[in-house]
Design a protein around this motif. Structure first.
Motif, PDB file in Angstrom:
ATOM      1  N   GLU A 135      10.790  -2.573 -15.365  1.00  0.00           N
ATOM      2  CA  GLU A 135      10.007  -2.353 -16.567  1.00  0.00           C
ATOM      3  C   GLU A 135       8.593  -2.910 -16.455  1.00  0.00           C
ATOM      4  O   GLU A 135       7.659  -2.384 -17.058  1.00  0.00           O
ATOM      5  CB  GLU A 135      10.709  -2.960 -17.780  1.00  0.00           C
ATOM      6  CG  GLU A 135      11.953  -2.191 -18.182  1.00  0.00           C
ATOM      7  CD  GLU A 135      12.568  -2.722 -19.444  1.00  0.00           C
ATOM      8  OE1 GLU A 135      11.843  -3.292 -20.284  1.00  0.00           O
ATOM      9  OE2 GLU A 135      13.786  -2.565 -19.585  1.00  0.00           O
ATOM     10  N   ASN A 136       8.398  -3.968 -15.687  1.00  0.00           N
ATOM     11  CA  ASN A 136       7.081  -4.571 -15.551  1.00  0.00           C
ATOM     12  C   ASN A 136       6.092  -3.655 -14.833  1.00  0.00           C
ATOM     13  O   ASN A 136       4.902  -3.924 -14.833  1.00  0.00           O
ATOM     14  CB  ASN A 136       7.170  -5.891 -14.771  1.00  0.00           C
ATOM     15  CG  ASN A 136       7.921  -6.938 -15.552  1.00  0.00           C
ATOM     16  OD1 ASN A 136       8.055  -6.843 -16.765  1.00  0.00           O
ATOM     17  ND2 ASN A 136       8.410  -7.946 -14.861  1.00  0.00           N
ATOM     18  N   LEU A 137       6.585  -2.599 -14.203  1.00  0.00           N
ATOM     19  CA  LEU A 137       5.722  -1.697 -13.430  1.00  0.00           C
ATOM     20  C   LEU A 137       5.308  -0.455 -14.203  1.00  0.00           C
ATOM     21  O   LEU A 137       4.600   0.387 -13.663  1.00  0.00           O
ATOM     22  CB  LEU A 137       6.439  -1.278 -12.141  1.00  0.00           C
ATOM     23  CG  LEU A 137       6.798  -2.420 -11.211  1.00  0.00           C
ATOM     24  CD1 LEU A 137       7.732  -1.927 -10.120  1.00  0.00           C
ATOM     25  CD2 LEU A 137       5.547  -3.011 -10.610  1.00  0.00           C
ATOM     26  N   HIS A 181       0.864  -1.188   0.000  1.00  0.00           N
ATOM     27  CA  HIS A 181       0.000   0.000   0.000  1.00  0.00           C
ATOM     28  C   HIS A 181       0.896   1.232   0.000  1.00  0.00           C
ATOM     29  O   HIS A 181       1.627   1.470   0.960  1.00  0.00           O
ATOM     30  CB  HIS A 181      -0.887   0.022   1.241  1.00  0.00           C
ATOM     31  CG  HIS A 181      -1.844  -1.115   1.319  1.00  0.00           C
ATOM     32  ND1 HIS A 181      -3.129  -1.031   0.860  1.00  0.00           N
ATOM     33  CD2 HIS A 181      -1.693  -2.375   1.801  1.00  0.00           C
ATOM     34  CE1 HIS A 181      -3.740  -2.180   1.062  1.00  0.00           C
ATOM     35  NE2 HIS A 181      -2.894  -3.016   1.628  1.00  0.00           N
ATOM     36  N   MET A 182       0.821   1.997  -1.067  1.00  0.00           N
ATOM     37  CA  MET A 182       1.634   3.198  -1.199  1.00  0.00           C
ATOM     38  C   MET A 182       0.906   4.390  -0.582  1.00  0.00           C
ATOM     39  O   MET A 182      -0.321   4.394  -0.479  1.00  0.00           O
ATOM     40  CB  MET A 182       1.915   3.469  -2.680  1.00  0.00           C
ATOM     41  CG  MET A 182       2.560   2.298  -3.406  1.00  0.00           C
ATOM     42  SD  MET A 182       4.187   1.872  -2.791  1.00  0.00           S
ATOM     43  CE  MET A 182       5.153   3.147  -3.558  1.00  0.00           C
ATOM     44  N   TYR A 220      -0.164  -2.552  -4.851  1.00  0.00           N
ATOM     45  CA  TYR A 220       0.467  -3.563  -5.691  1.00  0.00           C
ATOM     46  C   TYR A 220       0.266  -4.920  -5.037  1.00  0.00           C
ATOM     47  O   TYR A 220       0.373  -5.053  -3.817  1.00  0.00           O
ATOM     48  CB  TYR A 220       1.972  -3.296  -5.836  1.00  0.00           C
ATOM     49  CG  TYR A 220       2.288  -2.032  -6.589  1.00  0.00           C
ATOM     50  CD1 TYR A 220       2.551  -2.065  -7.949  1.00  0.00           C
ATOM     51  CD2 TYR A 220       2.315  -0.805  -5.945  1.00  0.00           C
ATOM     52  CE1 TYR A 220       2.833  -0.899  -8.653  1.00  0.00           C
ATOM     53  CE2 TYR A 220       2.591   0.368  -6.633  1.00  0.00           C
ATOM     54  CZ  TYR A 220       2.857   0.305  -7.977  1.00  0.00           C
ATOM     55  OH  TYR A 220       3.135   1.461  -8.671  1.00  0.00           O
ATOM     56  N   SER A 221       0.022  -5.937  -5.843  1.00  0.00           N
ATOM     57  CA  SER A 221      -0.143  -7.302  -5.367  1.00  0.00           C
ATOM     58  C   SER A 221       1.036  -8.116  -5.881  1.00  0.00           C
ATOM     59  O   SER A 221       1.246  -8.217  -7.093  1.00  0.00           O
ATOM     60  CB  SER A 221      -1.463  -7.864  -5.899  1.00  0.00           C
ATOM     61  OG  SER A 221      -1.619  -9.202  -5.515  1.00  0.00           O
ATOM     62  N   ILE A 222       1.819  -8.679  -4.956  1.00  0.00           N
ATOM     63  CA  ILE A 222       3.049  -9.386  -5.312  1.00  0.00           C
ATOM     64  C   ILE A 222       2.924 -10.863  -4.941  1.00  0.00           C
ATOM     65  O   ILE A 222       2.737 -11.187  -3.766  1.00  0.00           O
ATOM     66  CB  ILE A 222       4.270  -8.785  -4.559  1.00  0.00           C
ATOM     67  CG1 ILE A 222       4.304  -7.258  -4.667  1.00  0.00           C
ATOM     68  CG2 ILE A 222       5.560  -9.438  -5.021  1.00  0.00           C
ATOM     69  CD1 ILE A 222       4.593  -6.710  -6.031  1.00  0.00           C
ATOM     70  N   THR A 273       0.975 -10.408   4.825  1.00  0.00           N
ATOM     71  CA  THR A 273      -0.184 -10.175   3.964  1.00  0.00           C
ATOM     72  C   THR A 273      -0.161  -8.777   3.344  1.00  0.00           C
ATOM     73  O   THR A 273      -0.668  -8.588   2.256  1.00  0.00           O
ATOM     74  CB  THR A 273      -1.516 -10.394   4.719  1.00  0.00           C
ATOM     75  OG1 THR A 273      -1.573  -9.525   5.845  1.00  0.00           O
ATOM     76  CG2 THR A 273      -1.654 -11.842   5.149  1.00  0.00           C
ATOM     77  N   TYR A 274       0.403  -7.789   4.059  1.00  0.00           N
ATOM     78  CA  TYR A 274       0.561  -6.473   3.450  1.00  0.00           C
ATOM     79  C   TYR A 274       1.616  -5.666   4.195  1.00  0.00           C
ATOM     80  O   TYR A 274       1.946  -5.948   5.347  1.00  0.00           O
ATOM     81  CB  TYR A 274      -0.753  -5.686   3.393  1.00  0.00           C
ATOM     82  CG  TYR A 274      -1.229  -5.107   4.713  1.00  0.00           C
ATOM     83  CD1 TYR A 274      -0.697  -3.925   5.235  1.00  0.00           C
ATOM     84  CD2 TYR A 274      -2.233  -5.730   5.434  1.00  0.00           C
ATOM     85  CE1 TYR A 274      -1.138  -3.395   6.430  1.00  0.00           C
ATOM     86  CE2 TYR A 274      -2.693  -5.205   6.632  1.00  0.00           C
ATOM     87  CZ  TYR A 274      -2.136  -4.036   7.121  1.00  0.00           C
ATOM     88  OH  TYR A 274      -2.578  -3.523   8.319  1.00  0.00           O
ATOM     89  N   ILE A 275       2.137  -4.660   3.484  1.00  0.00           N
ATOM     90  CA  ILE A 275       2.972  -3.619   4.088  1.00  0.00           C
ATOM     91  C   ILE A 275       2.402  -2.288   3.623  1.00  0.00           C
ATOM     92  O   ILE A 275       1.812  -2.185   2.549  1.00  0.00           O
ATOM     93  CB  ILE A 275       4.467  -3.744   3.724  1.00  0.00           C
ATOM     94  CG1 ILE A 275       4.667  -3.756   2.216  1.00  0.00           C
ATOM     95  CG2 ILE A 275       5.081  -4.945   4.376  1.00  0.00           C
ATOM     96  CD1 ILE A 275       6.110  -3.767   1.784  1.00  0.00           C
TER      97      ILE A 275
END
Length: 115
Positions: free
Chosen positions: A111-113, A31-32, A38-40, A85-87
């Motif tokens: 590049e994928n982002l 969570h920005m 973003y889901s990693i 689960t999240y940061i």
């Protein structure tokens, strides 16, 4: 975000969370401060580098995630066990010293982002 908004956001702030013991986790969320999420997937995370408990680098193929803050060994441990689960970045970016973990900033590169 003004001072009052920041104060309210800090009351609900939790820098990270881990899964319950019987919960299977396949991915974690970033969570920005901007509101982006973003889901990693854990399947893409080959390398974690912790520097002085203040910088955590996650190398995932062509993506690099850099987390800066304080007390980051707890996050690295949860990642290694695949239970994170999240940061979440701190809403104001200022360390009040009250929690054991503080996330000042998270950057994602690769590049994928690209949007």
């Amino acid at each position: 975000m003004d001072k009052n908004e920041c104060s309210l956001a800090v009351l609900d702030y939790q820098p990270y969370a881990v899964a319950h013991s019987n919960e299977l986790v396949k991915r974690f969320y970033i969570h920005m401060r901007s509101g982006e999420r973003y889901s990693i997937p854990y399947s893409l995370l080959p390398i974690f580098i912790l520097k002085d408990n203040q910088e955590l680098i996650i190398k995932a193929y062509e993506v690099q995630i850099t987390i800066s803050g304080r007390g980051l060994s707890a996050i690295e441990d949860a990642l290694s066990k695949e239970v994170l689960t999240y940061i979440k970045t701190h809403p104001c970016g200022k360390d009040d010293g009250e929690s054991s973990v503080f996330i000042e900033n998270i950057t994602l590169e690769g590049e994928n982002l690209m949007h």
